[in-house]
Design a protein around this motif. Structure first.
Motif, PDB file in Angstrom:
ATOM      1  N   GLU A 297       0.831  -1.207   0.000  1.00 29.68           N
ATOM      2  CA  GLU A 297       0.000   0.000   0.000  1.00 29.68           C
ATOM      3  C   GLU A 297       0.863   1.254   0.000  1.00 29.68           C
ATOM      4  O   GLU A 297       0.558   2.239  -0.685  1.00 29.68           O
ATOM      5  CB  GLU A 297      -0.930   0.007   1.215  1.00 29.68           C
ATOM      6  CG  GLU A 297      -2.002  -1.085   1.189  1.00 29.68           C
ATOM      7  CD  GLU A 297      -2.901  -0.999  -0.039  1.00 29.68           C
ATOM      8  OE1 GLU A 297      -3.191   0.140  -0.497  1.00 29.68           O
ATOM      9  OE2 GLU A 297      -3.289  -2.061  -0.557  1.00 29.68           O
TER      10      GLU A 297
ATOM     11  N   PHE B 277       2.331   1.720  -3.471  1.00 28.37           N
ATOM     12  CA  PHE B 277       1.322   2.143  -4.443  1.00 28.37           C
ATOM     13  C   PHE B 277       0.848   3.573  -4.213  1.00 28.37           C
ATOM     14  O   PHE B 277       0.245   4.185  -5.108  1.00 28.37           O
ATOM     15  CB  PHE B 277       0.117   1.193  -4.385  1.00 28.37           C
ATOM     16  CG  PHE B 277       0.371  -0.166  -4.999  1.00 28.37           C
ATOM     17  CD1 PHE B 277       1.649  -0.557  -5.373  1.00 28.37           C
ATOM     18  CD2 PHE B 277      -0.669  -1.063  -5.194  1.00 28.37           C
ATOM     19  CE1 PHE B 277       1.891  -1.809  -5.916  1.00 28.37           C
ATOM     20  CE2 PHE B 277      -0.440  -2.318  -5.747  1.00 28.37           C
ATOM     21  CZ  PHE B 277       0.841  -2.684  -6.108  1.00 28.37           C
TER      22      PHE B 277
ATOM     23  N   LYS C 223       1.130   3.954 -11.598  1.00 28.23           N
ATOM     24  CA  LYS C 223       0.176   3.317 -10.672  1.00 28.23           C
ATOM     25  C   LYS C 223      -0.501   2.142 -11.364  1.00 28.23           C
ATOM     26  O   LYS C 223      -0.679   1.066 -10.765  1.00 28.23           O
ATOM     27  CB  LYS C 223      -0.868   4.335 -10.209  1.00 28.23           C
ATOM     28  CG  LYS C 223      -1.942   3.785  -9.260  1.00 28.23           C
ATOM     29  CD  LYS C 223      -1.361   3.404  -7.923  1.00 28.23           C
ATOM     30  CE  LYS C 223      -2.413   2.852  -6.968  1.00 28.23           C
ATOM     31  NZ  LYS C 223      -3.455   3.845  -6.611  1.00 28.23           N
TER      32      LYS C 223
ATOM     33  N   GLU D 164      -0.147  -1.753 -10.003  1.00 19.96           N
ATOM     34  CA  GLU D 164      -1.380  -2.487  -9.656  1.00 19.96           C
ATOM     35  C   GLU D 164      -1.516  -3.738 -10.511  1.00 19.96           C
ATOM     36  O   GLU D 164      -1.868  -4.816 -10.014  1.00 19.96           O
ATOM     37  CB  GLU D 164      -2.604  -1.590  -9.845  1.00 19.96           C
ATOM     38  CG  GLU D 164      -2.747  -0.473  -8.825  1.00 19.96           C
ATOM     39  CD  GLU D 164      -3.447  -0.925  -7.536  1.00 19.96           C
ATOM     40  OE1 GLU D 164      -3.675  -2.143  -7.359  1.00 19.96           O
ATOM     41  OE2 GLU D 164      -3.758  -0.048  -6.715  1.00 19.96           O
TER      42      GLU D 164
ATOM     43  N   THR E  35      -9.572  -2.749  -8.207  1.00 21.58           N
ATOM     44  CA  THR E  35      -8.808  -1.505  -8.120  1.00 21.58           C
ATOM     45  C   THR E  35      -7.706  -1.447  -9.180  1.00 21.58           C
ATOM     46  O   THR E  35      -7.340  -0.356  -9.646  1.00 21.58           O
ATOM     47  CB  THR E  35      -8.189  -1.318  -6.715  1.00 21.58           C
ATOM     48  OG1 THR E  35      -7.475  -2.500  -6.339  1.00 21.58           O
ATOM     49  CG2 THR E  35      -9.259  -1.037  -5.685  1.00 21.58           C
ATOM     50  N   ALA E  36      -7.197  -2.605  -9.578  1.00 19.90           N
ATOM     51  CA  ALA E  36      -6.221  -2.637 -10.666  1.00 19.90           C
ATOM     52  C   ALA E  36      -6.903  -2.297 -11.989  1.00 19.90           C
ATOM     53  O   ALA E  36      -6.357  -1.557 -12.814  1.00 19.90           O
ATOM     54  CB  ALA E  36      -5.544  -4.002 -10.746  1.00 19.90           C
TER      55      ALA E  36
ATOM     56  N   ALA F  53      -7.353   1.390 -12.096  1.00 28.40           N
ATOM     57  CA  ALA F  53      -6.106   2.106 -12.368  1.00 28.40           C
ATOM     58  C   ALA F  53      -5.723   2.012 -13.846  1.00 28.40           C
ATOM     59  O   ALA F  53      -5.299   3.005 -14.455  1.00 28.40           O
ATOM     60  CB  ALA F  53      -4.981   1.551 -11.500  1.00 28.40           C
TER      61      ALA F  53
END
Length: 300
Positions: free
Chosen positions: A117, A120, A134, A138, A182-183, A186
């Motif tokens: 975390e 990232f 980012k 990810e 979340t990847a 991104a």
């Protein structure tokens, strides 16, 4: 004599379809070896004997090469001689007679969830470069792919709707790997907001490009992740494979089977995947010794 190296390079590239990194590494090793053959005033590699090969190994030792570097060199040379034998250039492989001390395998470093975390959080996603970085970080941690596979990805290899990545490196076995939300977010942000501004004529279908608009290289990504690790003050040794190793161990710790992890990582042999079992056992032992009251008393 150096034409042998050129022929071998073409053989590796077009018949064996090795990666660019492997191709460069093997070629460099053979080039250095042939320099040694020339210094010894031999007419060609076919005149190299086992004793001369031992001299070459000693020369690598004298240059303070590590055991792992010498082992890799000898593997390159053995493959080179197999190629020469296959093409009728020589009858023997003098490298086969060489026995080397086994290099002690160093277990890879793993980032904790908190360190992931923290890492990232470093890219400034309001800037084009930070948004791209980012997305790459990810995607690596989401899928466990190699950095060399990451930079070879094309836009068509990722399906944002199904949240799946198709990894088909060098035309070898295709892997379909799921991507967490979340990847996907991104990568979507990068694709729709940034990539169009970054891509240049030479970028083609490359998913990730450098600031000059060309396909990003493995070395370029290596500099990026090292920079963010220093920025985050992470003291662990970071390598291009750190997120891949962390991906595998975290899956294993949370109940994934070795077979599933093997498939996602693209390991041909499950023995390559079993290193994460040792890593997990070492981690649990460390936690036990640190947290169990009786173990803590014994340590005092």
């Amino acid at each position: 004599m150096k034409e042998y190296c050129s022929e071998y390079r073409n053989y590796l590239r077009f018949q064996k379809a090795v990666s660019q990194n492997t191709l460069d590494s093997y070629t460099r090793d053979i080039d250095h070896f042939l320099d040694f053959v020339i210094i010894k005033k031999l007419k060609g590699p076919e005149q190299v004997t086992a004793s001369i090969m031992e001299e070459y190994v000693q020369s690598l030792t004298d240059r303070q090469c590590s055991i792992s570097t010498i082992t890799r060199n000898m593997a390159s040379i053995r493959g080179f001689y197999q190629f020469l034998i296959l093409n009728g250039k020589t009858l023997q492989n003098p490298a086969k007679a060489i026995r080397l001390e086994k290099a002690q395998k160093k277990l890879p470093q793993i980032l904790s969830g908190e360190e992931i975390e923290l890492l990232f959080a470093q890219p400034n996603i309001s800037e084009a470069k930070g948004c791209r970085d980012k997305a790459m970080l990810e995607l690596l941690y989401a899928t466990g792919i190699r950095v060399s596979e990451l930079v070879e990805l094309n836009v068509t290899d990722i399906n944002l709707h199904t949240a799946m990545l198709c990894c088909n490196r060098n035309g070898k076995t295709e892997r379909m790997i799921p991507i967490y939300s979340t990847a996907i977010a991104a990568v979507s942000d990068y694709l729709f907001r940034v990539r169009g501004m970054m891509i240049g004529p030479e970028g083609g279908q490359a998913l990730f490009t450098n600031l000059n608009g060309r396909r990003l290289t493995r070395q370029g990504f290596w500099k990026i992740i090292k920079g963010y690790a220093e920025q985050a003050k992470i003291t662990k040794e970071i390598t291009p494979h750190t997120l891949r190793h962390s991906f595998a161990l975290h899956l294993l710790e949370n109940g994934a089977s070795l077979k599933d992890i093997q498939m996602m990582l693209g390991h041909a042999d499950i023995s390559s995947t079993q290193v994460y079992v040792q890593l997990m056992n070492d981690h649990f032992k460390e936690v036990y010794n640190h947290c169990h009251p009786k173990a803590k008393l014994g340590a005092g």
